[in-house]
Design a protein around this motif. Sequence first.
Motif, PDB file in Angstrom:
ATOM      1  N   GLU A 209       0.820  -1.209   0.000  1.00 54.85           N
ATOM      2  CA  GLU A 209       0.000   0.000   0.000  1.00 54.85           C
ATOM      3  C   GLU A 209       0.856   1.262   0.000  1.00 54.85           C
ATOM      4  OE1 GLU A 209      -3.482   2.200   2.681  1.00 54.85           O
ATOM      5  OE2 GLU A 209      -2.362   0.513   3.513  1.00 54.85           O
ATOM      6  N   PHE A 210       1.893   1.297   0.832  1.00 56.29           N
ATOM      7  CA  PHE A 210       2.701   2.505   0.986  1.00 56.29           C
ATOM      8  C   PHE A 210       3.730   2.667  -0.132  1.00 56.29           C
ATOM      9  CE2 PHE A 210       2.286   3.160   5.882  1.00 56.29           C
ATOM     10  CZ  PHE A 210       0.913   3.030   5.777  1.00 56.29           C
ATOM     11  N   ALA A 211       4.136   1.573  -0.753  1.00 59.22           N
ATOM     12  CA  ALA A 211       5.096   1.590  -1.858  1.00 59.22           C
ATOM     13  C   ALA A 211       6.335   2.404  -1.488  1.00 59.22           C
ATOM     14  CB  ALA A 211       4.422   2.115  -3.126  1.00 59.22           C
ATOM     15  N   GLY A 212       6.705   3.375  -2.333  1.00 59.24           N
ATOM     16  CA  GLY A 212       7.934   4.139  -2.122  1.00 59.24           C
ATOM     17  C   GLY A 212       7.905   5.086  -0.955  1.00 59.24           C
ATOM     18  N   LEU A 213       6.740   5.238  -0.286  1.00 59.46           N
ATOM     19  CA  LEU A 213       6.703   6.092   0.898  1.00 59.46           C
ATOM     20  C   LEU A 213       7.547   5.504   2.031  1.00 59.46           C
ATOM     21  CD1 LEU A 213       2.909   7.046   1.008  1.00 59.46           C
ATOM     22  CD2 LEU A 213       4.821   8.436   0.187  1.00 59.46           C
ATOM     23  N   LEU A 214       7.705   4.180   2.062  1.00 64.55           N
ATOM     24  CA  LEU A 214       8.530   3.536   3.094  1.00 64.55           C
ATOM     25  C   LEU A 214       9.993   3.611   2.668  1.00 64.55           C
ATOM     26  CD1 LEU A 214       6.259   0.463   3.859  1.00 64.55           C
ATOM     27  CD2 LEU A 214       6.819   2.319   5.437  1.00 64.55           C
ATOM     28  N   ARG A 215      10.531   4.815   2.729  1.00 61.74           N
ATOM     29  CA  ARG A 215      11.844   5.065   2.152  1.00 61.74           C
ATOM     30  C   ARG A 215      12.938   5.275   3.175  1.00 61.74           C
ATOM     31  NH1 ARG A 215       8.393   9.257   1.948  1.00 61.74           N
ATOM     32  NH2 ARG A 215       9.072  11.297   2.677  1.00 61.74           N
ATOM     33  N   THR A 216      12.591   5.625   4.397  1.00 59.22           N
ATOM     34  CA  THR A 216      13.588   5.875   5.433  1.00 59.22           C
ATOM     35  C   THR A 216      13.023   5.420   6.776  1.00 59.22           C
ATOM     36  OG1 THR A 216      14.374   7.828   4.234  1.00 59.22           O
ATOM     37  CG2 THR A 216      15.049   7.607   6.530  1.00 59.22           C
ATOM     38  N   PRO A 217      13.664   4.470   7.449  1.00 57.20           N
ATOM     39  CA  PRO A 217      13.125   3.994   8.731  1.00 57.20           C
ATOM     40  C   PRO A 217      13.089   5.090   9.793  1.00 57.20           C
ATOM     41  CG  PRO A 217      14.721   2.438   7.848  1.00 57.20           C
ATOM     42  CD  PRO A 217      14.819   3.681   7.008  1.00 57.20           C
ATOM     43  N   THR A 218      12.062   5.046  10.618  1.00 51.43           N
ATOM     44  CA  THR A 218      11.931   5.929  11.774  1.00 51.43           C
ATOM     45  C   THR A 218      11.839   5.079  13.027  1.00 51.43           C
ATOM     46  OG1 THR A 218       9.514   5.977  11.690  1.00 51.43           O
ATOM     47  CG2 THR A 218      10.692   7.625  10.382  1.00 51.43           C
ATOM     48  N   ALA A 219      12.095   5.685  14.186  1.00 48.23           N
ATOM     49  CA  ALA A 219      12.026   4.950  15.445  1.00 48.23           C
ATOM     50  C   ALA A 219      11.406   5.832  16.513  1.00 48.23           C
ATOM     51  CB  ALA A 219      13.421   4.488  15.897  1.00 48.23           C
ATOM     52  N   ALA A 220      10.518   5.240  17.304  1.00 54.73           N
ATOM     53  CA  ALA A 220       9.784   5.984  18.330  1.00 54.73           C
ATOM     54  C   ALA A 220       9.942   5.303  19.682  1.00 54.73           C
ATOM     55  CB  ALA A 220       8.298   6.060  17.973  1.00 54.73           C
ATOM     56  N   PHE A 221       9.643   6.049  20.716  1.00 62.91           N
ATOM     57  CA  PHE A 221       9.446   5.490  22.047  1.00 62.91           C
ATOM     58  C   PHE A 221       7.971   5.672  22.375  1.00 62.91           C
ATOM     59  CE2 PHE A 221       9.352   5.955  26.754  1.00 62.91           C
ATOM     60  CZ  PHE A 221       9.641   4.634  27.037  1.00 62.91           C
ATOM     61  N   GLN A 222       7.250   4.577  22.466  1.00 63.70           N
ATOM     62  CA  GLN A 222       5.800   4.618  22.643  1.00 63.70           C
ATOM     63  C   GLN A 222       5.431   4.108  24.032  1.00 63.70           C
ATOM     64  OE1 GLN A 222       4.831   2.188  19.272  1.00 63.70           O
ATOM     65  NE2 GLN A 222       5.155   3.833  17.807  1.00 63.70           N
ATOM     66  N   VAL A 223       4.437   4.744  24.627  1.00 63.39           N
ATOM     67  CA  VAL A 223       4.007   4.397  25.977  1.00 63.39           C
ATOM     68  C   VAL A 223       2.506   4.141  25.983  1.00 63.39           C
ATOM     69  CG1 VAL A 223       3.806   5.192  28.373  1.00 63.39           C
ATOM     70  CG2 VAL A 223       5.852   5.751  27.042  1.00 63.39           C
ATOM     71  N   HIS A 224       2.114   3.028  26.606  1.00 64.22           N
ATOM     72  CA  HIS A 224       0.707   2.702  26.834  1.00 64.22           C
ATOM     73  C   HIS A 224       0.376   2.967  28.301  1.00 64.22           C
ATOM     74  CE1 HIS A 224      -0.166   0.260  23.108  1.00 64.22           C
ATOM     75  NE2 HIS A 224       1.158   0.288  23.075  1.00 64.22           N
ATOM     76  N   VAL A 225      -0.787   3.544  28.542  1.00 62.05           N
ATOM     77  CA  VAL A 225      -1.274   3.718  29.909  1.00 62.05           C
ATOM     78  C   VAL A 225      -2.671   3.127  29.987  1.00 62.05           C
ATOM     79  CG1 VAL A 225      -2.099   6.080  29.435  1.00 62.05           C
ATOM     80  CG2 VAL A 225      -1.673   5.356  31.788  1.00 62.05           C
ATOM     81  N   GLY A 226      -2.926   2.307  31.005  1.00 59.76           N
ATOM     82  CA  GLY A 226      -4.153   1.550  31.095  1.00 59.76           C
ATOM     83  C   GLY A 226      -5.329   2.350  31.621  1.00 59.76           C
ATOM     84  N   ALA A 227      -6.513   1.934  31.206  1.00 62.72           N
ATOM     85  CA  ALA A 227      -7.765   2.528  31.683  1.00 62.72           C
ATOM     86  C   ALA A 227      -8.802   1.412  31.830  1.00 62.72           C
ATOM     87  CB  ALA A 227      -8.272   3.597  30.725  1.00 62.72           C
ATOM     88  N   PRO A 228      -9.628   1.462  32.877  1.00 60.45           N
ATOM     89  CA  PRO A 228     -10.550   0.353  33.137  1.00 60.45           C
ATOM     90  C   PRO A 228     -11.795   0.342  32.258  1.00 60.45           C
ATOM     91  CG  PRO A 228     -10.771   2.030  34.827  1.00 60.45           C
ATOM     92  CD  PRO A 228      -9.623   2.446  33.970  1.00 60.45           C
ATOM     93  N   ASP A 229     -12.153   1.476  31.658  1.00 59.87           N
ATOM     94  CA  ASP A 229     -13.401   1.551  30.905  1.00 59.87           C
ATOM     95  C   ASP A 229     -13.303   2.678  29.886  1.00 59.87           C
ATOM     96  OD1 ASP A 229     -14.293   4.109  32.263  1.00 59.87           O
ATOM     97  OD2 ASP A 229     -14.246   2.765  34.001  1.00 59.87           O
ATOM     98  N   PRO A 230     -14.219   2.718  28.910  1.00 60.61           N
ATOM     99  CA  PRO A 230     -14.146   3.756  27.879  1.00 60.61           C
ATOM    100  C   PRO A 230     -14.252   5.177  28.415  1.00 60.61           C
ATOM    101  CG  PRO A 230     -15.555   1.967  27.137  1.00 60.61           C
ATOM    102  CD  PRO A 230     -15.238   1.695  28.585  1.00 60.61           C
ATOM    103  N   ALA A 231     -15.087   5.404  29.428  1.00 63.75           N
ATOM    104  CA  ALA A 231     -15.240   6.760  29.951  1.00 63.75           C
ATOM    105  C   ALA A 231     -13.925   7.275  30.530  1.00 63.75           C
ATOM    106  CB  ALA A 231     -16.335   6.792  31.014  1.00 63.75           C
ATOM    107  N   THR A 232     -13.232   6.437  31.307  1.00 62.70           N
ATOM    108  CA  THR A 232     -11.929   6.821  31.855  1.00 62.70           C
ATOM    109  C   THR A 232     -10.911   6.996  30.741  1.00 62.70           C
ATOM    110  OG1 THR A 232     -12.405   5.594  33.887  1.00 62.70           O
ATOM    111  CG2 THR A 232     -10.107   6.157  33.465  1.00 62.70           C
ATOM    112  N   ALA A 233     -10.957   6.087  29.762  1.00 60.88           N
ATOM    113  CA  ALA A 233     -10.015   6.162  28.639  1.00 60.88           C
ATOM    114  C   ALA A 233     -10.143   7.482  27.900  1.00 60.88           C
ATOM    115  CB  ALA A 233     -10.244   4.996  27.681  1.00 60.88           C
ATOM    116  N   LEU A 234     -11.362   7.963  27.710  1.00 63.85           N
ATOM    117  CA  LEU A 234     -11.549   9.218  26.989  1.00 63.85           C
ATOM    118  C   LEU A 234     -11.082  10.420  27.796  1.00 63.85           C
ATOM    119  CD1 LEU A 234     -14.872   8.919  24.971  1.00 63.85           C
ATOM    120  CD2 LEU A 234     -12.520   8.761  24.179  1.00 63.85           C
TER     121      LEU A 234
END
Length: 371
Positions: free
Chosen positions: A125-150
């Motif tokens: 799908e991305f074809a030539g757009l995937l031209r240079t690798p990137t790297a991130a630091f990603q963090v997940h934080v938990g929530a018990p229900d949709p209302a808290t998550a929002l």
Amino acid sequence: MARRSPEISGLEWHPGGEFSLGGEDELFLVDQRGLMLGPAAEAVMSTLSARGAHGTLKGEIFVDEIELETPICSDAEGVHRSLQRLRSSLVTEGVRPMAVGLHPSAGFGAADLAASPRYDRIGGEFAGLLRTPTAAFQVHVGAPDPATALKVYRGLRNRLSVFRALAAGSPYWHAHDSGLACVRPAILRSYPRTTMPPALPTWEAYVEAIELAVWAHEVPDYSYVCWELRPQPRLGTIEVRVMDAQSSLARAAGLTALVQGLARHAVESPDLQDLPDEVVLANDLRACRYGLEASVVDADGSRRPMREIAARALDDARKHLTPDGLDGLLDAVQAILVEPPEYVRQRALYERDGMPALLADLAARTANVDC
């Protein structure tokens, strides 16, 4: 217009731990000169992919990139310990990892992709757009229900540019100074469905937005919609995706604690409004360009210096973590506000000693799990 139901698209919320944490540490695999391994990384990856008590080592879409995933942790210290052990295991095996948002000297051109059904689909799908690798630091934080998550989503979204600025550390691309504090998003923004997160007043608004994106783009599920901050219903988390990979694990741990502290703040002292989508985008662009020297629109709608907003965010996080003795790692975030930012440090090193010295420095700092 047809829509998929939540049962079909997997958007029902699976409760996550209350403010639990998980980290995803993306690293480049480099040679002795600090250059990316390319296809030579395939043999290295075949010996590394493993799951253990301290987390997971797994390949990424690019053959010379690896992702370290922590287990679910109750606090940032747990994330820190896990990543220390995972990075140490790489070094013990003789692997040279490098943590930086975009490799400073990697050329512009077709990148080498790993093979998997998911990656084959994305590559097609991305074809030539995937031209240079990137790297991130990603963090997940938990929530018990949709209302808290929002509530968490709204609070973190209104302050997303703070995370961008504090973590900014990719000023170079293709061996040239980009002029930006963080150039990684310039690559990511060319990818389909990789956008800033929209305002979500209700859980139903999230479901509608995702179902429309999945249907319109003809992708299998919500995981192909890569907002820079996004709910992860199957995990029960909100995922922060704007931060550059961090060569310093102490800073990565501090930023993880900041996520947890601001998530608690978002629930206990909710913002009264969502920043408009255009403002969130403008804030992010200014943070990418100027880093901590930017001025941006605050959660209350006023324009303020980024350093002032970041300092207040740090205070809010500390207020909610201190009663449980979880605020110590935030000192590394305070240091970011006091010391020269990472993008300034890299530029000074490059101007003094050149690109080989910068690459050697980034690899050495990544391997030093105590810094």
